[in-house]
Design a protein around this motif. Structure first.
Motif, PDB file in Angstrom:
ATOM      1  N   ASN A   1       0.849  -1.189   0.000  1.00  0.00           N
ATOM      2  CA  ASN A   1       0.000   0.000   0.000  1.00  0.00           C
ATOM      3  C   ASN A   1       0.884   1.238   0.000  1.00  0.00           C
ATOM      4  N   MET A   2       0.667   2.101  -0.983  1.00  0.00           N
ATOM      5  CA  MET A   2       1.456   3.325  -1.119  1.00  0.00           C
ATOM      6  C   MET A   2       0.905   4.407  -0.203  1.00  0.00           C
ATOM      7  N   PRO A   3       1.713   4.877   0.730  1.00  0.00           N
ATOM      8  CA  PRO A   3       1.239   5.983   1.564  1.00  0.00           C
ATOM      9  C   PRO A   3       1.276   7.295   0.775  1.00  0.00           C
ATOM     10  N   ALA A   4       0.454   8.239   1.166  1.00  0.00           N
ATOM     11  CA  ALA A   4       0.469   9.556   0.524  1.00  0.00           C
ATOM     12  C   ALA A   4       1.766  10.261   0.893  1.00  0.00           C
ATOM     13  N   LEU A   5       2.305  11.022  -0.038  1.00  0.00           N
ATOM     14  CA  LEU A   5       3.554  11.732   0.202  1.00  0.00           C
ATOM     15  C   LEU A   5       3.285  13.064   0.898  1.00  0.00           C
ATOM     16  N   THR A   6       4.159  13.424   1.838  1.00  0.00           N
ATOM     17  CA  THR A   6       4.050  14.732   2.486  1.00  0.00           C
ATOM     18  C   THR A   6       4.623  15.792   1.545  1.00  0.00           C
ATOM     19  N   GLU A   7       4.288  17.034   1.804  1.00  0.00           N
ATOM     20  CA  GLU A   7       4.786  18.132   0.970  1.00  0.00           C
ATOM     21  C   GLU A   7       6.315  18.185   0.999  1.00  0.00           C
ATOM     22  N   GLU A   8       6.890  17.985   2.187  1.00  0.00           N
ATOM     23  CA  GLU A   8       8.345  18.012   2.327  1.00  0.00           C
ATOM     24  C   GLU A   8       8.994  16.901   1.498  1.00  0.00           C
ATOM     25  N   ARG A   9       8.410  15.708   1.559  1.00  0.00           N
ATOM     26  CA  ARG A   9       8.955  14.573   0.808  1.00  0.00           C
ATOM     27  C   ARG A   9       8.811  14.817  -0.698  1.00  0.00           C
ATOM     28  N   ARG A  10       7.737  15.440  -1.114  1.00  0.00           N
ATOM     29  CA  ARG A  10       7.554  15.761  -2.534  1.00  0.00           C
ATOM     30  C   ARG A  10       8.659  16.699  -3.011  1.00  0.00           C
ATOM     31  N   ARG A  11       8.973  17.700  -2.182  1.00  0.00           N
ATOM     32  CA  ARG A  11      10.033  18.652  -2.556  1.00  0.00           C
ATOM     33  C   ARG A  11      11.392  17.953  -2.630  1.00  0.00           C
ATOM     34  N   GLU A  12      11.660  17.043  -1.683  1.00  0.00           N
ATOM     35  CA  GLU A  12      12.904  16.268  -1.714  1.00  0.00           C
ATOM     36  C   GLU A  12      12.996  15.461  -3.002  1.00  0.00           C
ATOM     37  N   LEU A  13      11.909  14.792  -3.354  1.00  0.00           N
ATOM     38  CA  LEU A  13      11.897  13.970  -4.561  1.00  0.00           C
ATOM     39  C   LEU A  13      12.044  14.835  -5.810  1.00  0.00           C
ATOM     40  N   ALA A  14      11.458  16.024  -5.805  1.00  0.00           N
ATOM     41  CA  ALA A  14      11.600  16.934  -6.946  1.00  0.00           C
ATOM     42  C   ALA A  14      13.062  17.354  -7.105  1.00  0.00           C
ATOM     43  N   LYS A  15      13.754  17.595  -5.986  1.00  0.00           N
ATOM     44  CA  LYS A  15      15.183  17.915  -6.045  1.00  0.00           C
ATOM     45  C   LYS A  15      15.961  16.741  -6.614  1.00  0.00           C
ATOM     46  N   HIS A  16      15.583  15.539  -6.200  1.00  0.00           N
ATOM     47  CA  HIS A  16      16.259  14.330  -6.692  1.00  0.00           C
ATOM     48  C   HIS A  16      16.057  14.190  -8.203  1.00  0.00           C
ATOM     49  N   VAL A  17      14.856  14.499  -8.681  1.00  0.00           N
ATOM     50  CA  VAL A  17      14.578  14.452 -10.117  1.00  0.00           C
ATOM     51  C   VAL A  17      15.482  15.447 -10.841  1.00  0.00           C
ATOM     52  N   GLY A  18      15.618  16.636 -10.289  1.00  0.00           N
ATOM     53  CA  GLY A  18      16.499  17.643 -10.880  1.00  0.00           C
ATOM     54  C   GLY A  18      17.938  17.172 -10.936  1.00  0.00           C
ATOM     55  N   HIS A  19      18.372  16.501  -9.871  1.00  0.00           N
ATOM     56  CA  HIS A  19      19.735  15.966  -9.816  1.00  0.00           C
ATOM     57  C   HIS A  19      19.930  14.893 -10.889  1.00  0.00           C
ATOM     58  N   GLU A  20      18.963  14.002 -11.031  1.00  0.00           N
ATOM     59  CA  GLU A  20      19.042  12.954 -12.061  1.00  0.00           C
ATOM     60  C   GLU A  20      19.084  13.587 -13.452  1.00  0.00           C
ATOM     61  N   GLY A  21      18.288  14.637 -13.649  1.00  0.00           N
ATOM     62  CA  GLY A  21      18.287  15.337 -14.931  1.00  0.00           C
ATOM     63  C   GLY A  21      19.637  15.963 -15.226  1.00  0.00           C
ATOM     64  N   GLU A  22      20.257  16.534 -14.205  1.00  0.00           N
ATOM     65  CA  GLU A  22      21.579  17.138 -14.384  1.00  0.00           C
ATOM     66  C   GLU A  22      22.610  16.080 -14.750  1.00  0.00           C
TER      67      GLU A  22
END
Length: 185
Positions: free
Chosen positions: A101-122
């Motif tokens: 079961n996938m828990p809902a993501l918190t706003e803070e965790r979403r921002r962390e994951l967005a940073k990680h996506v940016g890092h992967e893109g770089e």
């Protein structure tokens, strides 16, 4: 000769983008995806096998992954592999069916994951620039050996730069789409 260099560079840049897309499928967005468990290996009679080869993996709804082992004896090893994996979700077992079961993501965790996506893109952009560097070096080597003219070199350099610019834009599009998916509630 020059077309081979351009084709090779274009192929390698495309592979970098494909690799980025594959890496981004593993990032959990709060919605269930069978890609989250594709990389998990399960001990099956002493050999490590991909989870998809010892069980069926499906979605029951937007937040639940259902894993049904082919053999009853595989429930415990699959649970153990899921617990040891990097997905960070505790499996729930009911008989021979394992649920994630996938828990809902918190706003803070979403921002962390967005940073990680940016890092992967770089990282993907760096790989693309390395491909460009290699291609330009091959062209310079041909010029040194006097196999091509300076006009040919400058024309091919421009074409390789255009390929690079297009690949970098594609990386930006892929990353932006994943970030939007992460930030959507």
């Amino acid at each position: 000769m020059l077309n081979d260099i351009k084709t090779d560079a274009q192929t390698r840049m495309g592979k970098s983008i494909d690799s980025l897309k594959h890496d981004l499928t593993r990032i959990r967005t709060g919605r269930a995806s069978t890609a989250l468990v594709d990389h998990i290996k399960v001990s099956y009679y002493g050999a490590d096998m991909p989870l998809t080869q010892v069980a069926s993996v499906s979605l029951s709804d937007a937040r639940t992954i259902i894993i049904t082992p082919w053999e009853k004896t595989m429930v415990a090893p699959i649970e153990k592999a899921l617990m040891a994996s990097d997905i960070g979700i505790t499996p729930t077992t009911a008989g021979t069916v394992i649920r994630l079961n996938m828990p809902a993501l918190t706003e803070e965790r979403r921002r962390e994951l967005a940073k990680h996506v940016g890092h992967e893109g770089e990282n993907a952009k760096i790989a693309i620039r390395n491909v460009r560097r290699d291609a330009l070096q091959q062209v310079k080597d041909l010029l040194k050996e006097k196999l091509i003219t300076e006009d040919d070199e400058s024309r091919v350099d421009d074409e390789i730069q255009k390929l690079t610019d297009k690949a970098v834009k594609d990386v930006d599009v892929v990353c932006k789409a994943k970030e939007e998916e992460l930030m959507a509630l």
